[in-house]
Design a protein around this motif. Structure first.
Motif, PDB file in Angstrom:
ATOM      1  N   ARG A   1      -2.819 -21.877  -1.430  1.00  0.00           N
ATOM      2  CA  ARG A   1      -1.640 -21.013  -1.391  1.00  0.00           C
ATOM      3  C   ARG A   1      -0.343 -21.811  -1.321  1.00  0.00           C
ATOM      4  O   ARG A   1       0.716 -21.272  -1.016  1.00  0.00           O
ATOM      5  N   HIS A   2      -0.435 -23.078  -1.605  1.00  0.00           N
ATOM      6  CA  HIS A   2       0.754 -23.928  -1.533  1.00  0.00           C
ATOM      7  C   HIS A   2       1.775 -23.555  -2.606  1.00  0.00           C
ATOM      8  O   HIS A   2       2.984 -23.563  -2.371  1.00  0.00           O
TER       9      HIS A   2
ATOM     10  N   TYR B   1       2.832  -7.056  -8.194  1.00  0.00           N
ATOM     11  CA  TYR B   1       2.625  -5.855  -7.373  1.00  0.00           C
ATOM     12  C   TYR B   1       1.493  -4.993  -7.930  1.00  0.00           C
ATOM     13  O   TYR B   1       0.675  -4.451  -7.174  1.00  0.00           O
ATOM     14  N   GLU B   2       1.434  -4.893  -9.264  1.00  0.00           N
ATOM     15  CA  GLU B   2       0.431  -4.026  -9.887  1.00  0.00           C
ATOM     16  C   GLU B   2      -0.992  -4.474  -9.577  1.00  0.00           C
ATOM     17  O   GLU B   2      -1.914  -3.656  -9.544  1.00  0.00           O
ATOM     18  N   GLY B   3      -1.182  -5.763  -9.350  1.00  0.00           N
ATOM     19  CA  GLY B   3      -2.517  -6.272  -9.060  1.00  0.00           C
ATOM     20  C   GLY B   3      -2.843  -6.347  -7.584  1.00  0.00           C
ATOM     21  O   GLY B   3      -3.942  -6.772  -7.202  1.00  0.00           O
ATOM     22  N   LEU B   4      -1.907  -5.912  -6.742  1.00  0.00           N
ATOM     23  CA  LEU B   4      -2.089  -6.038  -5.295  1.00  0.00           C
ATOM     24  C   LEU B   4      -3.269  -5.227  -4.747  1.00  0.00           C
ATOM     25  O   LEU B   4      -4.002  -5.730  -3.878  1.00  0.00           O
ATOM     26  N   PRO B   5      -3.513  -3.986  -5.219  1.00  0.00           N
ATOM     27  CA  PRO B   5      -4.666  -3.240  -4.681  1.00  0.00           C
ATOM     28  C   PRO B   5      -5.986  -3.993  -4.826  1.00  0.00           C
ATOM     29  O   PRO B   5      -6.792  -4.042  -3.884  1.00  0.00           O
ATOM     30  N   GLU B   6      -6.204  -4.616  -5.985  1.00  0.00           N
ATOM     31  CA  GLU B   6      -7.442  -5.368  -6.198  1.00  0.00           C
ATOM     32  C   GLU B   6      -7.423  -6.690  -5.434  1.00  0.00           C
ATOM     33  O   GLU B   6      -8.449  -7.133  -4.913  1.00  0.00           O
ATOM     34  N   LYS B   7      -6.258  -7.315  -5.365  1.00  0.00           N
ATOM     35  CA  LYS B   7      -6.155  -8.594  -4.650  1.00  0.00           C
ATOM     36  C   LYS B   7      -6.537  -8.427  -3.181  1.00  0.00           C
ATOM     37  O   LYS B   7      -7.226  -9.276  -2.603  1.00  0.00           O
ATOM     38  N   LEU B   8      -6.105  -7.331  -2.577  1.00  0.00           N
ATOM     39  CA  LEU B   8      -6.378  -7.114  -1.157  1.00  0.00           C
ATOM     40  C   LEU B   8      -7.850  -6.806  -0.882  1.00  0.00           C
ATOM     41  O   LEU B   8      -8.303  -6.892   0.260  1.00  0.00           O
ATOM     42  N   LYS B   9      -8.598  -6.459  -1.925  1.00  0.00           N
ATOM     43  CA  LYS B   9     -10.040  -6.241  -1.768  1.00  0.00           C
ATOM     44  C   LYS B   9     -10.816  -7.558  -1.808  1.00  0.00           C
ATOM     45  O   LYS B   9     -11.976  -7.608  -1.402  1.00  0.00           O
ATOM     46  N   ASP B  10     -10.164  -8.593  -2.312  1.00  0.00           N
ATOM     47  CA  ASP B  10     -10.807  -9.898  -2.475  1.00  0.00           C
ATOM     48  C   ASP B  10     -10.641 -10.703  -1.186  1.00  0.00           C
ATOM     49  O   ASP B  10      -9.515 -10.998  -0.768  1.00  0.00           O
ATOM     50  N   GLU B  11     -11.739 -11.071  -0.563  1.00  0.00           N
ATOM     51  CA  GLU B  11     -11.685 -11.805   0.706  1.00  0.00           C
ATOM     52  C   GLU B  11     -10.920 -13.114   0.559  1.00  0.00           C
ATOM     53  O   GLU B  11     -10.277 -13.587   1.501  1.00  0.00           O
ATOM     54  N   LYS B  12     -10.969 -13.691  -0.632  1.00  0.00           N
ATOM     55  CA  LYS B  12     -10.253 -14.943  -0.882  1.00  0.00           C
ATOM     56  C   LYS B  12      -8.743 -14.756  -0.738  1.00  0.00           C
ATOM     57  O   LYS B  12      -8.014 -15.703  -0.445  1.00  0.00           O
ATOM     58  N   TRP B  13      -8.280 -13.522  -0.945  1.00  0.00           N
ATOM     59  CA  TRP B  13      -6.853 -13.245  -0.873  1.00  0.00           C
ATOM     60  C   TRP B  13      -6.486 -12.396   0.340  1.00  0.00           C
ATOM     61  O   TRP B  13      -5.511 -11.658   0.319  1.00  0.00           O
TER      62      TRP B  13
ATOM     63  N   PRO C   1      -4.597 -11.567   3.425  1.00  0.00           N
ATOM     64  CA  PRO C   1      -3.283 -12.071   3.856  1.00  0.00           C
ATOM     65  C   PRO C   1      -3.390 -12.935   5.108  1.00  0.00           C
ATOM     66  O   PRO C   1      -4.297 -12.765   5.929  1.00  0.00           O
ATOM     67  N   ASP C   2      -2.464 -13.854   5.250  1.00  0.00           N
ATOM     68  CA  ASP C   2      -2.417 -14.671   6.464  1.00  0.00           C
ATOM     69  C   ASP C   2      -2.063 -13.807   7.670  1.00  0.00           C
ATOM     70  O   ASP C   2      -2.530 -14.052   8.784  1.00  0.00           O
ATOM     71  N   TYR C   3      -1.232 -12.803   7.433  1.00  0.00           N
ATOM     72  CA  TYR C   3      -0.862 -11.849   8.479  1.00  0.00           C
ATOM     73  C   TYR C   3      -0.749 -10.464   7.851  1.00  0.00           C
ATOM     74  O   TYR C   3      -0.506 -10.330   6.654  1.00  0.00           O
ATOM     75  N   GLY C   4      -0.906  -9.444   8.667  1.00  0.00           N
ATOM     76  CA  GLY C   4      -0.730  -8.083   8.189  1.00  0.00           C
ATOM     77  C   GLY C   4      -2.005  -7.472   7.638  1.00  0.00           C
ATOM     78  O   GLY C   4      -3.072  -8.093   7.643  1.00  0.00           O
ATOM     79  N   PRO C   5      -1.915  -6.229   7.156  1.00  0.00           N
ATOM     80  CA  PRO C   5      -3.100  -5.482   6.723  1.00  0.00           C
ATOM     81  C   PRO C   5      -3.748  -6.055   5.471  1.00  0.00           C
ATOM     82  O   PRO C   5      -3.079  -6.615   4.607  1.00  0.00           O
ATOM     83  N   ASN C   6      -5.060  -5.879   5.411  1.00  0.00           N
ATOM     84  CA  ASN C   6      -5.827  -6.331   4.257  1.00  0.00           C
ATOM     85  C   ASN C   6      -6.285  -5.125   3.438  1.00  0.00           C
ATOM     86  O   ASN C   6      -7.393  -5.083   2.923  1.00  0.00           O
ATOM     87  N   GLU C   7      -5.407  -4.134   3.345  1.00  0.00           N
ATOM     88  CA  GLU C   7      -5.729  -2.941   2.568  1.00  0.00           C
ATOM     89  C   GLU C   7      -4.454  -2.384   1.947  1.00  0.00           C
ATOM     90  O   GLU C   7      -3.357  -2.560   2.479  1.00  0.00           O
ATOM     91  N   PHE C   8      -4.633  -1.708   0.831  1.00  0.00           N
ATOM     92  CA  PHE C   8      -3.490  -1.129   0.122  1.00  0.00           C
ATOM     93  C   PHE C   8      -3.272   0.291   0.643  1.00  0.00           C
ATOM     94  O   PHE C   8      -3.588   1.273  -0.013  1.00  0.00           O
ATOM     95  N   ASN C   9      -2.734   0.380   1.861  1.00  0.00           N
ATOM     96  CA  ASN C   9      -2.516   1.687   2.476  1.00  0.00           C
ATOM     97  C   ASN C   9      -1.180   2.278   2.026  1.00  0.00           C
ATOM     98  O   ASN C   9      -0.474   1.702   1.189  1.00  0.00           O
ATOM     99  N   GLU C  10      -0.820   3.405   2.585  1.00  0.00           N
ATOM    100  CA  GLU C  10       0.400   4.090   2.152  1.00  0.00           C
ATOM    101  C   GLU C  10       1.644   3.253   2.424  1.00  0.00           C
ATOM    102  O   GLU C  10       2.581   3.224   1.620  1.00  0.00           O
ATOM    103  N   ASN C  11       1.661   2.561   3.558  1.00  0.00           N
ATOM    104  CA  ASN C  11       2.813   1.710   3.869  1.00  0.00           C
ATOM    105  C   ASN C  11       2.926   0.556   2.880  1.00  0.00           C
ATOM    106  O   ASN C  11       4.019   0.245   2.385  1.00  0.00           O
ATOM    107  N   VAL C  12       1.792  -0.071   2.562  1.00  0.00           N
ATOM    108  CA  VAL C  12       1.796  -1.201   1.629  1.00  0.00           C
ATOM    109  C   VAL C  12       2.144  -0.728   0.221  1.00  0.00           C
ATOM    110  O   VAL C  12       2.764  -1.460  -0.552  1.00  0.00           O
ATOM    111  N   ARG C  13       1.764   0.499  -0.114  1.00  0.00           N
ATOM    112  CA  ARG C  13       2.143   1.040  -1.420  1.00  0.00           C
ATOM    113  C   ARG C  13       3.661   1.063  -1.564  1.00  0.00           C
ATOM    114  O   ARG C  13       4.197   0.812  -2.642  1.00  0.00           O
ATOM    115  N   ARG C  14       4.367   1.347  -0.456  1.00  0.00           N
ATOM    116  CA  ARG C  14       5.833   1.395  -0.492  1.00  0.00           C
ATOM    117  C   ARG C  14       6.460   0.005  -0.440  1.00  0.00           C
ATOM    118  O   ARG C  14       7.459  -0.259  -1.104  1.00  0.00           O
TER     119      ARG C  14
END
Length: 252
Positions: A51-52, A62-74, A76-89
């Motif tokens: 991640r350097h 942004y468009e690929g974020l829902p799938e990225k958050l499903k991938d354990e490799k991606w 996040p270092d902090y925050g939710p690991n799901e594309f919830n309503e807040n993350v959608r905004r």
């Protein structure tokens, strides 16, 4: 990848890179926990080596974020690991620490964009992809570390440029990039006529160029030598008081 795409902390004066890393990681933790925004750390603040580089994290945007958050490799270092309503905004954000990035373009006396592109491929750190004798694609690294580059055509001036991002000017300073582009351009029978800084530049970068080209001792004389030898006023007049970051911040 989000409403706040990237937030870098850059050591300019009286602060170290280690301190910027601490600030970035502290902010990242607070943004992730308090605001519920996925946070990726990059640059010197990256916890994971893959991640350097900022562009690697941005892949998919942004468009690929829902799938990225499903991938354990991606995860996040902090925050939710799901594309919830807040993350959608909000999307995700990238927070990190890095050296001052200098946007620096070298002017070529040619309208041939192919030459500018070829020189860019030779000098940029990532190099170019070539086909070897086995018909396989292989990447040949470029000559300059911590450098991104591409060829561009400036219609208003009827010239081309090697458009450069100096990701760490302490590794590859402007005058080194300038001289290498000039050397490569000569192989194509093309002259380098000058260069330009887009945005601001740290004083140290100009002083290093001044010392390379001149034996002057004073700060003002060294900067003047750098401006002259790099041709920084060819397209637009280079005014140190408006282009040197320390002068703009009133640090000198």
């Amino acid at each position: 990848i989000g409403a706040t795409d990237v937030c870098p902390f850059v050591p300019v004066s009286n602060v170290t890179m280690d301190e910027c890393v601490l600030i970035a990681r502290t902010l990242g933790k607070e943004v992730g926990e308090w605001l519920g925004i996925p946070v990726y750390l990059y640059g010197a603040a990256a916890i994971l080596p893959e991640r350097h580089i900022l562009s690697d994290i941005r892949k998919g945007e942004y468009e690929g974020l829902p799938e990225k958050l499903k991938d354990e490799k991606w995860r996040p270092d902090y925050g939710p690991n799901e594309f919830n309503e807040n993350v959608r905004r909000t999307g995700a954000t990238v927070i990190g620490a890095r050296e001052f990035l200098i946007a620096y373009n070298v002017n070529l006396h040619t309208q041939d964009i192919q030459i500018a592109n070829k020189i860019s491929g030779i000098v940029r750190a990532s190099g170019v992809v070539q086909i070897n004798e086995k018909g396989e694609k292989v990447r040949v690294p470029g000559l300059l570390k911590c450098v991104q580059a591409m060829g561009v055509y400036l219609k208003e001036h009827n010239i081309t440029q090697v458009s450069i991002n100096l990701l760490n000017y302490k590794v590859t300073p402007p005058h080194v990039a300038f001289e290498e582009v000039k050397r490569q351009a000569g192989k194509f029978g093309v002259r380098v006529t000058g260069s330009e800084v887009v945005g601001l530049i740290p004083k140290d970068a100009l002083l290093a160029a001044g010392r390379f080209y001149s034996n002057e001792l004073s700060e003002k004389q060294l900067i003047a030598a750098a401006v002259e030898k790099l041709g920084l006023s060819q397209l637009n007049k280079f005014i140190p008081e408006k282009k040197v970051v320390e002068y703009m911040l009133g640090l000198d």
